[in-house]
Design a protein around this motif. Structure first.
Motif, PDB file in Angstrom:
ATOM      1  N   LEU A  51       7.121  -7.722  -2.566  1.00  0.00           N
ATOM      2  CA  LEU A  51       5.711  -7.812  -2.177  1.00  0.00           C
ATOM      3  C   LEU A  51       4.730  -7.717  -3.345  1.00  0.00           C
ATOM      4  O   LEU A  51       3.553  -8.000  -3.182  1.00  0.00           O
ATOM      5  CB  LEU A  51       5.388  -6.725  -1.155  1.00  0.00           C
ATOM      6  CG  LEU A  51       6.188  -6.785   0.146  1.00  0.00           C
ATOM      7  CD1 LEU A  51       5.871  -5.577   1.013  1.00  0.00           C
ATOM      8  CD2 LEU A  51       5.929  -8.079   0.890  1.00  0.00           C
ATOM      9  N   GLY A  52       5.199  -7.274  -4.497  1.00  0.00           N
ATOM     10  CA  GLY A  52       4.333  -7.154  -5.659  1.00  0.00           C
ATOM     11  C   GLY A  52       3.977  -5.720  -5.953  1.00  0.00           C
ATOM     12  O   GLY A  52       4.176  -4.821  -5.130  1.00  0.00           O
ATOM     13  N   PRO A  53       3.420  -5.479  -7.144  1.00  0.00           N
ATOM     14  CA  PRO A  53       3.118  -4.110  -7.568  1.00  0.00           C
ATOM     15  C   PRO A  53       2.093  -3.400  -6.695  1.00  0.00           C
ATOM     16  O   PRO A  53       2.051  -2.174  -6.651  1.00  0.00           O
ATOM     17  CB  PRO A  53       2.610  -4.281  -9.003  1.00  0.00           C
ATOM     18  CG  PRO A  53       2.302  -5.714  -9.161  1.00  0.00           C
ATOM     19  CD  PRO A  53       3.103  -6.469  -8.160  1.00  0.00           C
ATOM     20  N   ARG A  54       1.308  -4.157  -5.986  1.00  0.00           N
ATOM     21  CA  ARG A  54       0.300  -3.563  -5.105  1.00  0.00           C
ATOM     22  C   ARG A  54       0.924  -2.666  -4.033  1.00  0.00           C
ATOM     23  O   ARG A  54       0.298  -1.734  -3.534  1.00  0.00           O
ATOM     24  CB  ARG A  54      -0.481  -4.706  -4.466  1.00  0.00           C
ATOM     25  CG  ARG A  54      -1.525  -4.294  -3.524  1.00  0.00           C
ATOM     26  CD  ARG A  54      -2.177  -5.531  -2.982  1.00  0.00           C
ATOM     27  NE  ARG A  54      -3.468  -5.186  -2.484  1.00  0.00           N
ATOM     28  CZ  ARG A  54      -4.248  -6.012  -1.857  1.00  0.00           C
ATOM     29  NH1 ARG A  54      -3.886  -7.252  -1.677  1.00  0.00           N
ATOM     30  NH2 ARG A  54      -5.400  -5.616  -1.407  1.00  0.00           N
ATOM     31  N   TRP A  55       2.179  -2.966  -3.661  1.00  0.00           N
ATOM     32  CA  TRP A  55       2.857  -2.222  -2.601  1.00  0.00           C
ATOM     33  C   TRP A  55       3.801  -1.151  -3.128  1.00  0.00           C
ATOM     34  O   TRP A  55       4.395  -0.416  -2.349  1.00  0.00           O
ATOM     35  CB  TRP A  55       3.609  -3.202  -1.712  1.00  0.00           C
ATOM     36  CG  TRP A  55       2.664  -4.117  -1.027  1.00  0.00           C
ATOM     37  CD1 TRP A  55       2.296  -5.374  -1.430  1.00  0.00           C
ATOM     38  CD2 TRP A  55       1.911  -3.844   0.140  1.00  0.00           C
ATOM     39  NE1 TRP A  55       1.364  -5.888  -0.571  1.00  0.00           N
ATOM     40  CE2 TRP A  55       1.110  -4.980   0.411  1.00  0.00           C
ATOM     41  CE3 TRP A  55       1.828  -2.747   1.001  1.00  0.00           C
ATOM     42  CZ2 TRP A  55       0.249  -5.030   1.495  1.00  0.00           C
ATOM     43  CZ3 TRP A  55       0.973  -2.816   2.083  1.00  0.00           C
ATOM     44  CH2 TRP A  55       0.198  -3.950   2.316  1.00  0.00           C
ATOM     45  N   SER A  56       3.940  -1.057  -4.429  1.00  0.00           N
ATOM     46  CA  SER A  56       4.845  -0.088  -5.042  1.00  0.00           C
ATOM     47  C   SER A  56       4.132   1.242  -5.245  1.00  0.00           C
ATOM     48  O   SER A  56       3.123   1.313  -5.942  1.00  0.00           O
ATOM     49  CB  SER A  56       5.308  -0.632  -6.406  1.00  0.00           C
ATOM     50  OG  SER A  56       5.720   0.401  -7.253  1.00  0.00           O
ATOM     51  N   PRO A  57       4.654   2.321  -4.662  1.00  0.00           N
ATOM     52  CA  PRO A  57       4.025   3.632  -4.885  1.00  0.00           C
ATOM     53  C   PRO A  57       3.974   4.020  -6.366  1.00  0.00           C
ATOM     54  O   PRO A  57       2.974   4.573  -6.828  1.00  0.00           O
ATOM     55  CB  PRO A  57       4.899   4.597  -4.085  1.00  0.00           C
ATOM     56  CG  PRO A  57       5.527   3.751  -3.029  1.00  0.00           C
ATOM     57  CD  PRO A  57       5.731   2.407  -3.665  1.00  0.00           C
ATOM     58  N   VAL A  58       5.022   3.722  -7.115  1.00  0.00           N
ATOM     59  CA  VAL A  58       5.024   4.069  -8.539  1.00  0.00           C
ATOM     60  C   VAL A  58       3.967   3.251  -9.279  1.00  0.00           C
ATOM     61  O   VAL A  58       3.198   3.790 -10.082  1.00  0.00           O
ATOM     62  CB  VAL A  58       6.427   3.869  -9.162  1.00  0.00           C
ATOM     63  CG1 VAL A  58       6.379   4.015 -10.679  1.00  0.00           C
ATOM     64  CG2 VAL A  58       7.425   4.853  -8.562  1.00  0.00           C
ATOM     65  N   ALA A  59       3.907   1.958  -9.016  1.00  0.00           N
ATOM     66  CA  ALA A  59       2.909   1.108  -9.687  1.00  0.00           C
ATOM     67  C   ALA A  59       1.498   1.558  -9.329  1.00  0.00           C
ATOM     68  O   ALA A  59       0.618   1.623 -10.189  1.00  0.00           O
ATOM     69  CB  ALA A  59       3.116  -0.360  -9.322  1.00  0.00           C
ATOM     70  N   ARG A  60       1.273   1.890  -8.082  1.00  0.00           N
ATOM     71  CA  ARG A  60      -0.063   2.346  -7.668  1.00  0.00           C
ATOM     72  C   ARG A  60      -0.431   3.658  -8.346  1.00  0.00           C
ATOM     73  O   ARG A  60      -1.557   3.848  -8.779  1.00  0.00           O
ATOM     74  CB  ARG A  60      -0.134   2.472  -6.147  1.00  0.00           C
ATOM     75  CG  ARG A  60       0.162   1.138  -5.489  1.00  0.00           C
ATOM     76  CD  ARG A  60      -0.673   0.666  -4.461  1.00  0.00           C
ATOM     77  NE  ARG A  60      -1.882   1.340  -4.149  1.00  0.00           N
ATOM     78  CZ  ARG A  60      -2.856   0.759  -3.522  1.00  0.00           C
ATOM     79  NH1 ARG A  60      -2.732  -0.496  -3.170  1.00  0.00           N
ATOM     80  NH2 ARG A  60      -3.948   1.403  -3.216  1.00  0.00           N
ATOM     81  N   LEU A  61       0.505   4.576  -8.414  1.00  0.00           N
ATOM     82  CA  LEU A  61       0.274   5.851  -9.097  1.00  0.00           C
ATOM     83  C   LEU A  61      -0.106   5.599 -10.554  1.00  0.00           C
ATOM     84  O   LEU A  61      -1.086   6.165 -11.050  1.00  0.00           O
ATOM     85  CB  LEU A  61       1.534   6.719  -9.028  1.00  0.00           C
ATOM     86  CG  LEU A  61       1.481   7.971  -9.881  1.00  0.00           C
ATOM     87  CD1 LEU A  61       1.408   9.195  -8.989  1.00  0.00           C
ATOM     88  CD2 LEU A  61       2.683   8.065 -10.788  1.00  0.00           C
ATOM     89  N   VAL A  62       0.657   4.757 -11.226  1.00  0.00           N
ATOM     90  CA  VAL A  62       0.383   4.468 -12.636  1.00  0.00           C
ATOM     91  C   VAL A  62      -0.973   3.779 -12.777  1.00  0.00           C
ATOM     92  O   VAL A  62      -1.778   4.146 -13.636  1.00  0.00           O
ATOM     93  CB  VAL A  62       1.513   3.623 -13.257  1.00  0.00           C
ATOM     94  CG1 VAL A  62       1.100   3.037 -14.595  1.00  0.00           C
ATOM     95  CG2 VAL A  62       2.782   4.463 -13.398  1.00  0.00           C
ATOM     96  N   GLN A  63      -1.252   2.784 -11.938  1.00  0.00           N
ATOM     97  CA  GLN A  63      -2.508   2.040 -12.048  1.00  0.00           C
ATOM     98  C   GLN A  63      -3.719   2.935 -11.786  1.00  0.00           C
ATOM     99  O   GLN A  63      -4.763   2.772 -12.408  1.00  0.00           O
ATOM    100  CB  GLN A  63      -2.505   0.852 -11.090  1.00  0.00           C
ATOM    101  CG  GLN A  63      -1.553  -0.240 -11.522  1.00  0.00           C
ATOM    102  CD  GLN A  63      -1.294  -1.266 -10.428  1.00  0.00           C
ATOM    103  OE1 GLN A  63      -1.565  -1.038  -9.251  1.00  0.00           O
ATOM    104  NE2 GLN A  63      -0.742  -2.404 -10.826  1.00  0.00           N
ATOM    105  N   ARG A  64      -3.573   3.868 -10.870  1.00  0.00           N
ATOM    106  CA  ARG A  64      -4.714   4.698 -10.491  1.00  0.00           C
ATOM    107  C   ARG A  64      -4.899   5.918 -11.379  1.00  0.00           C
ATOM    108  O   ARG A  64      -6.029   6.289 -11.702  1.00  0.00           O
ATOM    109  CB  ARG A  64      -4.568   5.134  -9.036  1.00  0.00           C
ATOM    110  CG  ARG A  64      -5.760   5.904  -8.567  1.00  0.00           C
ATOM    111  CD  ARG A  64      -5.758   6.090  -7.098  1.00  0.00           C
ATOM    112  NE  ARG A  64      -7.016   6.714  -6.734  1.00  0.00           N
ATOM    113  CZ  ARG A  64      -7.507   6.709  -5.540  1.00  0.00           C
ATOM    114  NH1 ARG A  64      -6.870   6.093  -4.581  1.00  0.00           N
ATOM    115  NH2 ARG A  64      -8.643   7.303  -5.278  1.00  0.00           N
ATOM    116  N   TRP A  65      -3.803   6.574 -11.776  1.00  0.00           N
ATOM    117  CA  TRP A  65      -3.924   7.860 -12.444  1.00  0.00           C
ATOM    118  C   TRP A  65      -3.516   7.862 -13.917  1.00  0.00           C
ATOM    119  O   TRP A  65      -4.046   8.662 -14.688  1.00  0.00           O
ATOM    120  CB  TRP A  65      -3.099   8.915 -11.700  1.00  0.00           C
ATOM    121  CG  TRP A  65      -3.583   9.103 -10.313  1.00  0.00           C
ATOM    122  CD1 TRP A  65      -3.009   8.611  -9.177  1.00  0.00           C
ATOM    123  CD2 TRP A  65      -4.755   9.794  -9.886  1.00  0.00           C
ATOM    124  NE1 TRP A  65      -3.754   8.958  -8.081  1.00  0.00           N
ATOM    125  CE2 TRP A  65      -4.835   9.693  -8.495  1.00  0.00           C
ATOM    126  CE3 TRP A  65      -5.748  10.490 -10.560  1.00  0.00           C
ATOM    127  CZ2 TRP A  65      -5.855  10.266  -7.765  1.00  0.00           C
ATOM    128  CZ3 TRP A  65      -6.773  11.060  -9.828  1.00  0.00           C
ATOM    129  CH2 TRP A  65      -6.818  10.940  -8.444  1.00  0.00           C
TER     130      TRP A  65
END
Length: 171
Positions: A51-65
């Motif tokens: 689905l892409g990095p948008r749906w990855s909890p790890v990617a979201r954590l890294v992108q946000r924090w």
């Protein structure tokens, strides 16, 4: 392999930070033998690959924090090889999870040995990506492209180096 859900380019700095998180989880998993953590990584890698990095909890954590605290400028890189690398991570962690379940159900030491071997790979690959910027999955993707097994249309940025060279500013 091409999908509108996975970006055609991604920030290499963010990718390396994601690999750093994966490395920490893989080290904890291997060090503590808490093999169930591979199931969490398997879900994350699968979501990222499908689905892409948008749906990855790890990617979201890294992108946000994490990424906002890193002052390096974005480094655009082709997305298709990174998606392929995430797919390799998904296959390996799904296999490790399945083998762990088999070892629980049967007491098979061979299955558990295979989990440990996969665990070593799951430390080595993200360590190479996060520490030195070498993506094993991307290198394999490149070999497959050169061999004609991955069509050029899958990654035009990979096939044509001129697409990766920044254009001079228009005056």
């Amino acid at each position: 392999m091409a999908s509108s859900r996975f970006p055609s380019t991604v920030d290499d700095i963010t990718v390396r930070l994601i690999a750093g998180v994966v490395l920490v989880v893989a080290l904890v998993t291997l060090g503590t033998q808490q093999w169930w953590l591979y199931a969490l990584l398997a879900v994350d890698f699968t979501l990222r690959a499908v689905l892409g990095p948008r749906w990855s909890p790890v990617a979201r954590l890294v992108q946000r924090w994490v990424r906002p605290r890193v002052r390096a400028l974005p480094v655009p890189t082709a997305g298709a090889p990174k998606r392929f690398a995430a797919s390799i991570g998904a296959v390996l962690t799904v296999a490790a999870t399945a083998l762990w379940v088999v070892s629980l159900a049967t007491g098979s030491s061979g299955a558990l040995t295979a989990v440990v071997v996969i665990g070593v790979i799951m430390v080595a690959f993200p360590a190479l990506e996060s520490i030195v910027g070498y993506c094993v999955g991307c290198a394999l993707f490149s070999v497959l492209m050169r061999a004609g097994l991955v069509p050029e249309e899958v990654c035009l940025d990979c096939a044509d180096i001129s697409r990766r060279i920044p254009k001079p500013a228009q005056v």
